[in-house]
Design a protein around this motif. Structure first.
Motif, PDB file in Angstrom:
ATOM      1  N   ILE A  22      -4.365  -1.740  -4.476  1.00  0.00           N
ATOM      2  CA  ILE A  22      -4.414  -2.337  -3.143  1.00  0.00           C
ATOM      3  C   ILE A  22      -4.765  -1.329  -2.055  1.00  0.00           C
ATOM      4  N   GLY A  23      -4.326  -0.089  -2.214  1.00  0.00           N
ATOM      5  CA  GLY A  23      -4.573   0.895  -1.170  1.00  0.00           C
ATOM      6  C   GLY A  23      -6.045   1.254  -1.078  1.00  0.00           C
ATOM      7  N   VAL A  57       0.846  -1.198   0.000  1.00  0.00           N
ATOM      8  CA  VAL A  57       0.000   0.000   0.000  1.00  0.00           C
ATOM      9  C   VAL A  57       0.883   1.250   0.000  1.00  0.00           C
ATOM     10  N   LEU A  58       1.916   1.216   0.851  1.00  0.00           N
ATOM     11  CA  LEU A  58       2.833   2.356   0.884  1.00  0.00           C
ATOM     12  C   LEU A  58       3.485   2.569  -0.483  1.00  0.00           C
ATOM     13  N   LYS A  69      -9.401   3.535   4.559  1.00  0.00           N
ATOM     14  CA  LYS A  69      -8.825   2.676   5.600  1.00  0.00           C
ATOM     15  C   LYS A  69      -7.345   3.008   5.818  1.00  0.00           C
ATOM     16  N   ASP A  70      -6.666   3.355   4.754  1.00  0.00           N
ATOM     17  CA  ASP A  70      -5.218   3.527   4.830  1.00  0.00           C
ATOM     18  C   ASP A  70      -4.790   4.994   4.846  1.00  0.00           C
ATOM     19  N   PHE A 116       0.855   4.194  -2.743  1.00  0.00           N
ATOM     20  CA  PHE A 116       0.600   5.580  -2.361  1.00  0.00           C
ATOM     21  C   PHE A 116       1.814   6.451  -2.649  1.00  0.00           C
ATOM     22  N   PHE A 117       2.990   5.904  -2.348  1.00  0.00           N
ATOM     23  CA  PHE A 117       4.207   6.679  -2.574  1.00  0.00           C
ATOM     24  C   PHE A 117       4.358   7.003  -4.061  1.00  0.00           C
ATOM     25  N   ALA A 118       4.101   6.019  -4.902  1.00  0.00           N
ATOM     26  CA  ALA A 118       4.199   6.259  -6.343  1.00  0.00           C
ATOM     27  C   ALA A 118       3.248   7.383  -6.746  1.00  0.00           C
ATOM     28  N   MET A 119       2.026   7.321  -6.213  1.00  0.00           N
ATOM     29  CA  MET A 119       1.050   8.338  -6.567  1.00  0.00           C
ATOM     30  C   MET A 119       1.492   9.715  -6.055  1.00  0.00           C
ATOM     31  N   GLN A 120       1.952   9.746  -4.816  1.00  0.00           N
ATOM     32  CA  GLN A 120       2.360  11.031  -4.254  1.00  0.00           C
ATOM     33  C   GLN A 120       3.600  11.575  -4.950  1.00  0.00           C
TER      34      GLN A 120
END
Ligand code: ADP
Ligand code: MG
Length: 688
Positions: A637-638, A220-221, A642-643, A224-228
């Motif tokens: 997956i994220g 998930v990280l 929830k995350d 999210f990290f890729a997106m951010q």
């Protein structure tokens, strides 16, 4: 040995039909398949005993099929029923009945003597414990037993042409035969907990629940990290563009505020000073202004435009509809022409230039503010000196459309406004590259809005109430849901509806408003309503955004169940704009628990953020943002909700990388440039 980037069809052991089924899911490479994540897991080490009571929590059970039968009901319909017995049955154990209605294929898959794993909610039916439509898997005693059983087993999203067994076996084999070359990690070291390879194994075939959770967190990280990183890259690119300071000394603004008939709220003042700071800075402003309907965003926009004009620049003010653009145009002329500002209108239907002698700025007779719709983007509107772009109700515009107006050199400052409050995590995602200002306070002079849900059968009572209100000289909106206004049929429905209302509300004057009415006529209708010449406006949702008629204090929404919560909240924002108490009546004949729960939210709260949270709970974020807002990333997956905590960590990490290295030039950051900004960019092309 298998490489992570390899095409699945290069492996010789996946049969053609399966390859095609995978391709339909967009799965073509080894990496794609390894990131086809399980939807949930089942602990198949040891199954619980069969229950004697029902429960709301789904459970996973294993047993032997001892009986099957088919019963007919209602003519051609069929129930397929099986009796499952616990493997280690004792005198106390009760069998479990599983039933499927009208699912012929299930009948073909299950036979007496088989062992079965089922997952569902046990219910008491008479004296029997039943599961209706459980998920199930037949246990086949073969060499692959250990992949599917006696472990924490992955359950994948159901897919046509690919059974759980097949998917599981393929992924199992990929993981085993994957080459030992280290996988490129997507995470910076401070976020990475372990290796990507271990995480991939752990999400599919975890050794324990803890291992599953750790793997999930890692993946998930990563996502999210890729997106951010994509967002941060865009943000960084915007902030290193060359911009200019677009801020006058504020004398014009003082004059404007001094002439207003009201005091700014604290929130408005705070936001104006945030905007002012951005305007003064030489790097371009990219700011989102969130404020509930009626919170007074227009005044903030005007303040920003005045500061830019005073510094000698032009401003563009873009709104999503003709009505709204006209309304802004009228308000701006009323408030700003006395200050000597030249304002022009550009919409598809109408163009107007008023060029009195300007008192301020260097533009000498040239337009200082251009108000318009999408026409601003596509028609050849030339700005000699554009310093500020304000976009109202920005969720109605796509990212690309916005860019058309703002991607110019030197970069103008950009203020986008939205009356759709969204939860914070979503803001970080969808508006990740914007600075956010919030107006969290309503002007004090506002009357209360009371919202009530009424069954359609109560219409006569409701009509009586409406007439009372009309007699008290209040005005009324009646909203009905036409989904697609392009259809002739709908226009007919609208007209019929209108006749009906005209009769019901005799002798009060009604007007009809919908999307197919020509722009000029629409404008005249709105104007008559605003002046109080019409008492009731029978309308589709074209009045949804921004329309401001303080004396209209009653709204009736027909078939309220057809609207989303946020949309209803927006609609409701049309009333409660004056000092009178307002009433919003939601009419519905839908008694389903979902509708009841949904509409009850609006009875309970008037706060847009609360409504947004509830809407998110009920429907997921997609609907919250409306259709034009395609900004939601495709997450594998994220879970944004929830995350949320992980999203914050990912965002901080991404921001700090770009803070130190705005162009990603450092050697240690090269992998991010390649892996994330370029490769992942396409997944997140829509986040703004
Ligand atoms: P929105 O944020 O929905 O765009 P508007 O800017 O249209 O809201 O403002 C709604 C109404 O409130 C307008 O008539 C506006 O003139 C008025 N208004 C704005 N700010 C204040 C204030 N501080 N006090 C009183 N009325 C205000
Ligand atoms: Mg507005």
């Amino acid at each position: 040995m298998i490489e992570i980037g390899q095409l699945l069809e290069e492996l010789d052991w996946i049969p053609r039909p399966k390859l095609l089924a995978l391709r339909r899911l967009g799965i073509e490479t080894v990496d794609d398949l390894l990131t086809h994540y399980p939807r949930r897991h089942e602990d198949r080490h040891q199954f619980p005993h069969f229950p004697h009571e029902e429960s709301d929590v789904p459970i996973c059970l294993c047993g032997e099929v001892v009986k099957t039968s088919v019963r007919r009901f209602g003519g051609w319909k069929k129930i397929f029923e099986i009796t499952l017995e616990e493997s280690s049955a004792n005198a106390l154990s009760a069998p479990l009945i599983c039933r499927w209605f009208n699912l012929h294929y299930v009948q073909k898959m299950i036979a007496t003597g088989q062992r079965l794993v089922v997952f569902g909610k046990p219910r008491l039916r008479g004296k029997r414990i039943c599961m209706d439509h459980p998920e199930f898997e037949v246990i086949e005693d073969d060499a692959e037993m250990s992949i599917h059983f006696r472990r924490i087993t992955p359950i994948y999203p159901a897919t046509e042409g690919l059974s759980q067994r097949v998917l599981r076996s393929m992924i199992y084999r990929l993981l085993n035969e994957l080459s030992d070359k280290p996988l490129e990690t997507l995470l910076p070291s401070e976020l990475a907990n372990g290796e990507r390879r271990a995480a991939l194994r752990g999400i599919h075939f975890p050794e324990s629940w803890e291992a599953r959770d750790a793997a999930s967190e890692h993946l998930v990280l990563s996502e999210f990290f890729a997106m951010q990183m994509v967002i941060a890259a865009r943000r960084s690119k915007a902030s290193i563009r060359s911009g200019e300071s677009h801020c006058g000394n504020g004398i014009l603004l003082e004059k404007f505020l001094g002439a207003l008939s009201f005091e700014l709220t604290r929130a408005q003042s705070k936001v104006i000073s945030e905007v002012r700071r951005d305007l003064a800075a030489s790097h371009p402003m990219n700011r989102l202004l969130q404020g509930d309907v009626g919170s007074g965003k227009t005044v903030v926009a005007i303040a920003a435009m005045l500061l830019a004009i005073e510094a000698g620049y032009q401003a563009a003010f873009m709104a999503p509809t003709q009505i709204l653009a006209e309304q802004h145009y009228a308000v701006l002329r009323r408030w700003l022409e006395p200050l000597g500002i030249c304002i022009a209108l550009r919409t598809g239907a109408r163009q107007e230039d008023n060029a009195p002698l300007p008192l301020f700025g260097q533009t000498n007779g040239a337009t200082q503010i251009t108000v318009g719709t999408h026409a601003l983007l596509y028609e050849n509107v030339s700005f000699s000196n554009l310093g500020l772009v304000v976009i109202d109700e920005q969720h109605k515009f796509g990212v690309a459309q916005r860019a058309l107006l703002t991607d110019r050199e030197p970069a103008p400052d950009v203020l986008v406004m939205t009356a759709t409050p969204i939860p914070r995590t979503l803001t970080m995602t969808v508006y990740g590259d914007l600075d956010v200002s919030i107006i969290d306070e309503m002007p004090r002079n506002r009357g209360k809005i009371v919202t009530a849900v009424r069954d359609s059968s109560k219409l006569p009572d409701v009509l009586m109430f409406l007439r009372e209100q009309l007699e008290a000289r209040r005005q009324l909106y009646v909203i009905y849901p036409l989904i697609d206004e392009s259809e002739k049929l709908n226009v007919k429905a609208a007209a019929a509806e209108f006749e009906l209302w005209r009769e019901r509300l005799q002798p009060f004057r009604c007007e009809l408003l919908h999307g197919r009415i020509p722009a000029q006529e629409k404008q005249d209708i709105m104007e008559r309503f605003r002046r109080g010449e019409a008492n009731a406006l029978i309308s589709t949702t074209v009045i949804e955004v921004g329309v401001d008629v303080p004396n209209a204090t009653v709204m009736l929404v027909e078939n309220a169940e057809r609207f989303g919560l946020s949309q209803l909240h927006q609609l409701r924002g049309r009333i409660g704009r004056g000092e009178h108490k307002s009433y919003c009546i939601l009419l519905t004949s839908d008694e389903s628990p979902e509708t009841v729960a949904k509409l009850a939210v609006l009875e309970k709260t008037n706060n847009g953020f609360d409504v947004a949270e509830a809407d998110w709970d009920l429907r997921g974020p997609g609907d919250l943002l409306g259709t034009a807002q395609s900004g939601l990333p495709a997450l594998k997956i994220g879970d944004l909700r929830k995350d949320a905590q992980l999203m914050r960590r990912a965002r901080e990490a991404a921001m700090s990388i770009f803070a130190d290295d705005p162009r990603l030039e450092q050697p240690e950051n090269q992998r991010f440039r390649h892996l994330i900004v370029e490769k992942q960019g396409r997944n997140f092309a829509n986040v703004s």
